[in-house]
Design a protein around this motif. Sequence first.
Motif, PDB file in Angstrom:
ATOM      1  N   ASP A  66     -35.808 -44.293 110.243  1.00 45.06           N
ATOM      2  CA  ASP A  66     -36.333 -44.787 108.972  1.00 45.06           C
ATOM      3  C   ASP A  66     -35.938 -43.923 107.770  1.00 45.06           C
ATOM      4  O   ASP A  66     -35.566 -44.475 106.731  1.00 45.06           O
ATOM      5  N   ILE A  70     -34.200 -45.385 104.333  1.00 44.29           N
ATOM      6  CA  ILE A  70     -34.836 -45.212 103.027  1.00 44.29           C
ATOM      7  C   ILE A  70     -33.868 -44.541 102.060  1.00 44.29           C
ATOM      8  O   ILE A  70     -33.718 -44.955 100.914  1.00 44.29           O
ATOM      9  N   GLN A  73     -30.949 -46.899 101.007  1.00 45.31           N
ATOM     10  CA  GLN A  73     -31.314 -48.150 100.334  1.00 45.31           C
ATOM     11  C   GLN A  73     -30.925 -48.153  98.858  1.00 45.31           C
ATOM     12  O   GLN A  73     -30.545 -49.187  98.323  1.00 45.31           O
ATOM     13  N   LEU A  99     -40.170 -52.134 109.980  1.00 43.98           N
ATOM     14  CA  LEU A  99     -40.528 -52.277 108.576  1.00 43.98           C
ATOM     15  C   LEU A  99     -39.418 -51.814 107.642  1.00 43.98           C
ATOM     16  O   LEU A  99     -39.018 -52.540 106.737  1.00 43.98           O
ATOM     17  N   GLN A 100     -38.879 -50.617 107.842  1.00 40.30           N
ATOM     18  CA  GLN A 100     -37.849 -50.098 106.940  1.00 40.30           C
ATOM     19  C   GLN A 100     -36.547 -50.889 107.059  1.00 40.30           C
ATOM     20  O   GLN A 100     -35.877 -51.138 106.058  1.00 40.30           O
ATOM     21  N   ARG A 103     -37.067 -54.022 105.060  1.00 42.81           N
ATOM     22  CA  ARG A 103     -36.952 -53.760 103.618  1.00 42.81           C
ATOM     23  C   ARG A 103     -35.493 -53.577 103.217  1.00 42.81           C
ATOM     24  O   ARG A 103     -35.071 -54.037 102.156  1.00 42.81           O
ATOM     25  N   ALA A 106     -33.913 -56.929 103.114  1.00 41.40           N
ATOM     26  CA  ALA A 106     -34.374 -57.685 101.945  1.00 41.40           C
ATOM     27  C   ALA A 106     -33.582 -57.257 100.704  1.00 41.40           C
ATOM     28  O   ALA A 106     -33.198 -58.106  99.889  1.00 41.40           O
ATOM     29  N   SER A 107     -33.300 -55.968 100.579  1.00 43.66           N
ATOM     30  CA  SER A 107     -32.481 -55.484  99.454  1.00 43.66           C
ATOM     31  C   SER A 107     -31.050 -55.993  99.565  1.00 43.66           C
ATOM     32  O   SER A 107     -30.433 -56.353  98.566  1.00 43.66           O
ATOM     33  N   GLU A 110     -31.021 -59.650  98.509  1.00 46.63           N
ATOM     34  CA  GLU A 110     -31.119 -59.766  97.050  1.00 46.63           C
ATOM     35  C   GLU A 110     -29.765 -59.518  96.382  1.00 46.63           C
ATOM     36  O   GLU A 110     -29.367 -60.252  95.472  1.00 46.63           O
TER      37      GLU A 110
END
Length: 178
Positions: A66, A70, A73, A99-100, A103, A106-107, A110
């Motif tokens: 993770d 992070i 990202q 979870l990470q 995320r 998701a980035s 986008e």
Amino acid sequence: MADAVTIGPLPETRVYRDGLQAVQQAIGERALLEFPRRPNGTPVLLRQSFFQRLFNERMQLSSFPDPDLIAAQADIQHLSLEQLLVICVDNKDGAGAALQAGRFLASVDEQIVRRLAARVIPAGGPLAAEPAAAAQLVRQAVLAFGAQRLVGDGEGAQWLLRSDGVAPVVLELGACRL
């Protein structure tokens, strides 16, 4: 007039994933290991080694701890469309991701929408100023690529796309443009 084709019943998410794969094939992976540089020659990406490893070894995001996800990202915004599509397609089963990793994906999603919008929507047009309509049109374009992939050859295919408040546009699949 072309014959009508039924696609389904299939979940829209599957057609969308197939569409992303089709867009990836159309765009290719020629510059996968080419990363942006500043004018003085230094790398723009703070975690370039992370992405080099990700692309060279075609690793799953779930393989990284993770803290690495992070840290990397923030660099997603600097990746090319080709690189973003590889991450997305290689991790297409991201629904069960940690979870990470979720995320991170998701980035990536986008940024894919932004890059595709820049590629398929003419600059200065009515959609360029309306992000929600542009995102809707990009989603329709990806779904068109997915539907075409499911029904057969997309060479020279054209799809009519509609978005709220904007005149219909024609998507040329081979050129990936409106």
